[in-house]
Design a protein around this motif. Structure first.
Motif, mmCIF file in Angstrom:
data_model
loop_
_atom_site.group_PDB
_atom_site.id
_atom_site.type_symbol
_atom_site.label_atom_id
_atom_site.label_comp_id
_atom_site.label_asym_id
_atom_site.label_seq_id
_atom_site.Cartn_x
_atom_site.Cartn_y
_atom_site.Cartn_z
ATOM 1 N N VAL A 339 17.098 30.398 60.090
ATOM 2 C CA VAL A 339 18.239 29.958 59.273
ATOM 3 C C VAL A 339 19.462 29.751 60.159
ATOM 4 N N PHE A 340 19.728 30.702 61.062
ATOM 5 C CA PHE A 340 20.865 30.565 61.977
ATOM 6 C C PHE A 340 20.746 29.280 62.793
ATOM 7 N N SER A 341 19.554 29.016 63.325
ATOM 8 C CA SER A 341 19.346 27.814 64.134
ATOM 9 C C SER A 341 19.567 26.549 63.310
ATOM 10 N N ALA A 342 19.043 26.537 62.080
ATOM 11 C CA ALA A 342 19.216 25.367 61.220
ATOM 12 C C ALA A 342 20.692 25.120 60.920
ATOM 13 N N ILE A 343 21.443 26.195 60.660
ATOM 14 C CA ILE A 343 22.869 26.060 60.378
ATOM 15 C C ILE A 343 23.596 25.454 61.575
ATOM 16 N N GLU A 344 23.288 25.936 62.766
ATOM 17 C CA GLU A 344 23.931 25.406 63.977
ATOM 18 C C GLU A 344 23.617 23.927 64.174
ATOM 19 N N HIS A 345 22.388 23.545 63.934
ATOM 20 C CA HIS A 345 22.015 22.139 64.089
ATOM 21 C C HIS A 345 22.716 21.261 63.051
ATOM 22 N N ILE A 346 22.809 21.751 61.822
ATOM 23 C CA ILE A 346 23.489 20.989 60.772
ATOM 24 C C ILE A 346 24.964 20.832 61.104
ATOM 25 N N ARG A 347 25.589 21.895 61.614
ATOM 26 C CA ARG A 347 26.992 21.821 62.014
ATOM 27 C C ARG A 347 27.196 20.791 63.117
ATOM 28 N N ALA A 348 26.198 20.654 63.974
ATOM 29 C CA ALA A 348 26.292 19.699 65.080
ATOM 30 C C ALA A 348 25.887 18.289 64.656
ATOM 31 N N GLY A 349 25.546 18.132 63.390
ATOM 32 C CA GLY A 349 25.139 16.825 62.899
ATOM 33 C C GLY A 349 23.740 16.440 63.317
ATOM 34 N N GLN A 350 22.934 17.414 63.728
ATOM 35 C CA GLN A 350 21.559 17.164 64.158
ATOM 36 C C GLN A 350 20.604 17.690 63.102
ATOM 37 N N LEU A 351 20.326 16.864 62.094
ATOM 38 C CA LEU A 351 19.441 17.298 61.021
ATOM 39 C C LEU A 351 18.014 17.415 61.543
ATOM 40 N N PRO A 352 17.262 18.396 61.081
ATOM 41 C CA PRO A 352 15.894 18.559 61.576
ATOM 42 C C PRO A 352 15.010 17.393 61.157
ATOM 43 N N SER A 353 14.064 17.069 61.994
ATOM 44 C CA SER A 353 13.089 16.044 61.630
ATOM 45 C C SER A 353 12.193 16.591 60.529
ATOM 46 N N LEU A 354 11.405 15.698 59.931
ATOM 47 C CA LEU A 354 10.496 16.130 58.867
ATOM 48 C C LEU A 354 9.493 17.151 59.401
ATOM 49 N N SER A 355 8.988 16.939 60.617
ATOM 50 C CA SER A 355 8.007 17.881 61.175
ATOM 51 C C SER A 355 8.651 19.230 61.479
ATOM 52 N N GLU A 356 9.883 19.229 61.967
ATOM 53 C CA GLU A 356 10.580 20.492 62.244
ATOM 54 C C GLU A 356 10.868 21.241 60.945
ATOM 55 N N ALA A 357 11.323 20.514 59.936
ATOM 56 C CA ALA A 357 11.593 21.142 58.645
ATOM 57 C C ALA A 357 10.318 21.702 58.042
ATOM 58 N N SER A 358 9.214 20.992 58.228
ATOM 59 C CA SER A 358 7.928 21.462 57.709
ATOM 60 C C SER A 358 7.492 22.747 58.407
ATOM 61 N N ALA A 359 7.736 22.844 59.714
ATOM 62 C CA ALA A 359 7.396 24.062 60.451
ATOM 63 C C ALA A 359 8.222 25.245 59.953
ATOM 64 N N ILE A 360 9.493 25.005 59.702
ATOM 65 C CA ILE A 360 10.379 26.056 59.184
ATOM 66 C C ILE A 360 9.890 26.525 57.819
ATOM 67 N N LYS A 361 9.560 25.572 56.969
ATOM 68 C CA LYS A 361 9.094 25.891 55.615
ATOM 69 C C LYS A 361 7.771 26.647 55.653
ATOM 70 N N LEU A 362 6.842 26.173 56.485
ATOM 71 C CA LEU A 362 5.522 26.795 56.587
ATOM 72 C C LEU A 362 5.632 28.264 56.980
ATOM 73 N N TYR A 363 6.386 28.551 58.032
ATOM 74 C CA TYR A 363 6.481 29.934 58.509
ATOM 75 C C TYR A 363 7.246 30.820 57.527
ATOM 76 N N SER A 364 8.403 30.372 57.092
ATOM 77 C CA SER A 364 9.278 31.239 56.300
ATOM 78 C C SER A 364 8.670 31.593 54.954
ATOM 79 N N THR A 365 8.014 30.635 54.307
ATOM 80 C CA THR A 365 7.459 30.929 52.980
ATOM 81 C C THR A 365 6.229 31.824 53.068
ATOM 82 N N GLU A 366 5.421 31.657 54.130
ATOM 83 C CA GLU A 366 4.292 32.568 54.315
ATOM 84 C C GLU A 366 4.790 33.973 54.641
#
Length: 421
Positions: A339-366
């Protein structure tokens, strides 16, 4: 970002007090589906001034857009300074704190508002004309109106675009919409619904590849039926249902992007692309929701391990219980850091790619599901009882492995991203 700021922690304390006072007394009614969450969420917005802040932020954004449009029409060169985010620093982490705290108590309630704002309002904001934004957004961002985002269909869950059967055909200056959507968050009660549909034209294009258009519908329109809320395993506080479109007539003013959306090759024409951007942000949001569930299970389990005694000793003295607590802490740290990493990237205007977002979702929800099931086991027989709440957290956590695209589909997106490098 390596830790929550003092402002974030102050927000956390305030939202916890609000949850104890305003939300927990209604939890049974919310989690049975008896009480829709919307009036409580409106009270949250009012009590924390979120409605006023959202209204002012939208007003400034739309005024700036109108000035830009007028300047472009007059041939004036627009400023390219970087002041557009001025005053917003820290907002992302405060929002994450608020969302995660709510998710740990009533995941469905926060999911309902997340869809209304993060998918419904965000799609109108990104794809709509200025007039469309001015028409629908003011009441959505303040929670006066609730939005739904309708893409999933009975035969096209993970194959959202290829299997889409809901269609629109042109009829003079209007469109006629027919079809069905399912598993639509806020569907039974939504005031405004963003609907994705394929353009039905006999131009030889295979059905799977036809252009996807996006429309905005209002509650009560002729031909629109909003089904009753489903009974679900979890997230009962989030009303979810079906939508039916029986030859709903739509003017050009309801086509997001206006006439430009019909011009193939234009940015406004690609409904698939806007949906994919929404998928990415929704999947990052799942990490924040997962963190809320992990934090609540973690807190409840530590308290229970200290208080519950077995053979005259707190069960926290036993190594198998300590192992469960330690695994919960590892999951908490890992998901929090995501979450911290995602927030920093969003602040920098670097939205995660679909594959990166999918990796975040896969790990965190499991991780959230594993933690919640370990919490049920740690509580023993009490963990199976609704009174202790960990059984609700387990049911809610499991829904996140299906919500926003099943985790099996996340594996596919992660792998495709890796193989495309």
């Amino acid at each position: 970002m390596i830790a929550w700021s003092d402002s974030d922690l102050a927000i956390r304390g305030a939202i916890r007090d609000w949850i104890d006072k305003e939300l927990r007394p209604h939890l049974d009614a919310l989690e049975s589906g008896e009480l829709p969450p919307y009036n409580l969420l409106r009270k949250l917005f009012a009590d924390f001034g979120i409605d006023a802040m959202a209204e002012e932020s939208l007003r400034k954004a739309l005024a700036k857009e109108r000035r830009t449009a007028e300047g472009a029409a007059a041939g004036k060169r627009q400023s390219t300074d970087k002041k557009s985010r001025e005053g917003q620093e820290g907002f992302e982490s405060m929002a994450a704190v608020l969302v995660s705290e709510l998710a740990g108590v009533s995941l469905g309630s926060v999911a309902s508002m997340g869809v209304s704002l993060g998918l419904g309002a965000a799609t109108i904001m990104s794809k709509g004309t200025l007039e469309q934004k001015e028409r629908w957004l003011p009441k959505i961002v303040t929670a006066e109106h609730i939005a739904a985002w309708a893409i999933t269909e009975p035969d096209s869950g993970s194959d959202a675009f290829g299997g889409m059967k809901t269609s629109v055909r042109r009829d003079g200056d209007e469109f006629v919409l027919k079809g069905q959507k399912t598993f639509i968050t806020n569907g039974p009660y939504a005031d405004v619904t963003v609907v994705y549909a394929k353009l039905d034209e006999d131009d030889g294009t295979p059905i799977r590849d036809r252009q996807v258009l996006t429309f905005v519908l209002d509650k009560g329109m002729e031909g629109l039926t909003q089904g009753k809320a489903f009974k679900k395993m979890g997230m009962m506080s989030s009303p979810t249902g079906e939508l039916f479109f029986d030859n709903v007539r739509l003017g050009m003013d309801r086509l997001l992007g206006g006439p430009a959306a019909l011009e193939k090759g234009s940015k406004a024409a690609d409904g698939r692309e806007s949906a994919r951007a929404s998928f990415s942000m929704e999947r990052v949001g799942c990490a924040i929701l997962s963190l809320g569930i992990i934090n609540e299970c973690h807190r409840l389990s530590i308290d229970y391990a200290k208080q519950r005694e077995l053979w005259g000793r707190p069960i926290g003295d036993f190594q198998l219980i300590q192992l469960k607590l330690a695994k919960m802490e590892v999951a908490r740290l890992n998901v929090q850091n995501m979450v911290f990493s995602a927030i920093e990237h969003i602040r920098a205007g670097q939205l995660p790619s679909l594959s990166e977002a999918s990796a975040i979702k896969l790990y965190s929800t499991e991780a959230a599901t594993d933690v919640a099931m370990d919490a049920v086991q740690l509580f023993g027989g009490n963990g199976y009882m609704a009174e202790y709440r960990v059984e609700q957290l387990a049911r809610d956590a499991k829904s996140l492995m299906i919500y926003a695209g099943s985790n099996e589909i996340q594996v596919t997106h992660v792998a495709k991203g890796l193989l495309a490098r």
